[in-house]
Write a protein that holds these residues in place. Structure first.
Motif, PDB file in Angstrom:
ATOM      1  N   TYR A  43       0.832  -1.206   0.000  1.00  0.00           N
ATOM      2  CA  TYR A  43       0.000   0.000   0.000  1.00  0.00           C
ATOM      3  C   TYR A  43       0.871   1.263   0.000  1.00  0.00           C
ATOM      4  O   TYR A  43       0.568   2.231  -0.713  1.00  0.00           O
ATOM      5  CB  TYR A  43      -0.933   0.014   1.206  1.00  0.00           C
ATOM      6  N   GLU A  47       0.820   4.186  -2.870  1.00  0.00           N
ATOM      7  CA  GLU A  47       0.623   5.593  -2.557  1.00  0.00           C
ATOM      8  C   GLU A  47       1.762   6.447  -3.111  1.00  0.00           C
ATOM      9  O   GLU A  47       1.529   7.513  -3.697  1.00  0.00           O
ATOM     10  CB  GLU A  47       0.529   5.789  -1.041  1.00  0.00           C
ATOM     11  N   GLN A  51       1.350   9.322  -6.054  1.00  0.00           N
ATOM     12  CA  GLN A  51       1.755  10.708  -5.855  1.00  0.00           C
ATOM     13  C   GLN A  51       2.779  11.147  -6.889  1.00  0.00           C
ATOM     14  O   GLN A  51       2.817  12.319  -7.282  1.00  0.00           O
ATOM     15  CB  GLN A  51       2.309  10.891  -4.446  1.00  0.00           C
ATOM     16  N   ARG A  63      -2.012   4.183  -8.431  1.00  0.00           N
ATOM     17  CA  ARG A  63      -3.326   4.780  -8.198  1.00  0.00           C
ATOM     18  C   ARG A  63      -4.465   3.808  -8.505  1.00  0.00           C
ATOM     19  O   ARG A  63      -5.463   3.755  -7.787  1.00  0.00           O
ATOM     20  CB  ARG A  63      -3.463   6.045  -9.056  1.00  0.00           C
ATOM     21  N   ILE A  66      -5.027   1.412  -5.638  1.00  0.00           N
ATOM     22  CA  ILE A  66      -5.657   2.048  -4.486  1.00  0.00           C
ATOM     23  C   ILE A  66      -7.146   2.227  -4.735  1.00  0.00           C
ATOM     24  O   ILE A  66      -7.985   1.950  -3.869  1.00  0.00           O
ATOM     25  CB  ILE A  66      -4.992   3.405  -4.190  1.00  0.00           C
TER      26      ILE A  66
END
Length: 259
Positions: A43, A47, A51, A63, A66
């Motif tokens: 995870y 992330e 970003q 992305r 997620i």
């Protein structure tokens, strides 16, 4: 008959009758910790790559993972023919950072291995391997009613039954998006009754690929983590070219290696 044999028989009976079986305290504390560490690492990588704007070719968690809450242990673009079917190549990759060798051991050399072989037979293969990570306080992390094998209706050369071993890495509740299932008997009766599986961390829910289930969003303040490897009785192949659908790593390979 050993205690393990009796547990395997009971699990097989529940799968046939209801389409799922709940096994409390299936993971020991050490296994649970290793799976949590792996889930958190994946995870955090997703992330970081989200970003940065796009996933790197070397990793591939970002992305999209997620948003879908599904974090493939080996992203699809990394799955070479060798990684799909070769035990030694898969072991090497599955045991290297950011993944954890201890989790590979759970797959191929543990009570999980023995259970799957008892349920599916000696030709059973690891078919899929993923973490399902629901971020806190979001409505995006839900899954509608479905059967895991809904995608199998066309395109496969030969359908093989498979099972999902959904392992709770956190206590699960309706508030954080626990599994909700409709047992086979209720499906046949076209009943609207369902069962919400609020279970403790370390519990395994063994599910037939044909049982209806869903899960809601995580409206709690904490991450809701689960690990869900899937296992097929034999290799699943696409009809068009005979290629492997996902993975087909034989579970008996580790025992054969030990000789």
């Amino acid at each position: 008959m050993t205690v393990a044999d009796a547990d395997h028989i009971n699990c097989a009976h529940e799968l046939q009758r209801n389409g799922f079986a709940v096994l409390p305290q299936f993971l020991d504390p050490s296994q649970l910790e290793q799976l949590r560490l792996e889930a958190d690492t994946l995870y955090e990588l997703a992330e970081a790559q989200a970003q940065a704007g796009s996933p790197s070719a070397a990793a591939g968690w970002g992305r999209e993972h997620i948003a879908r809450c599904v974090h493939e242990v080996i992203p699809g673009h990394q799955l070479t023919p060798e990684l799909r079917t070769c035990y030694s190549a898969h072991r090497s990759h599955r045991s290297s950072w950011p993944l954890r060798g201890e989790v590979w051991h759970i797959l191929f050399c543990s009570q999980l291995t023995r259970l799957v072989l008892a349920l599916l037979g000696p030709e059973a293969v690891l078919f899929n391997d993923q973490h399902i990570l629901k971020p806190p306080c979001t409505n995006l992390s839900s899954f509608p009613w479905h059967r895991d094998s809904d995608w199998c209706r066309s395109g496969l050369s030969t359908y093989q039954p498979y099972i999902s071993v959904w392992c709770a890495l956190d206590d699960t509740t309706v508030a954080n998006g626990c599994l909700v299932v409709q047992p086979f008997a209720l499906q046949k009766e076209q009943s609207q009754d369902v069962v919400a599986l609020e279970v403790a961390a370390g519990t395994a829910v063994i599910m037939s690929d044909t049982v209806l289930h869903r899960s809601g969003p995580n409206r709690s303040r904490h991450m809701r983590r689960a690990w869900m490897p899937q296992f097929a009785a034999r290799k699943l192949s696409w009809h068009a070219d005979g290629t492997c659908v996902s993975l087909a790593i034989p579970l008996n390979a580790a025992a054969a290696e030990k000789g």
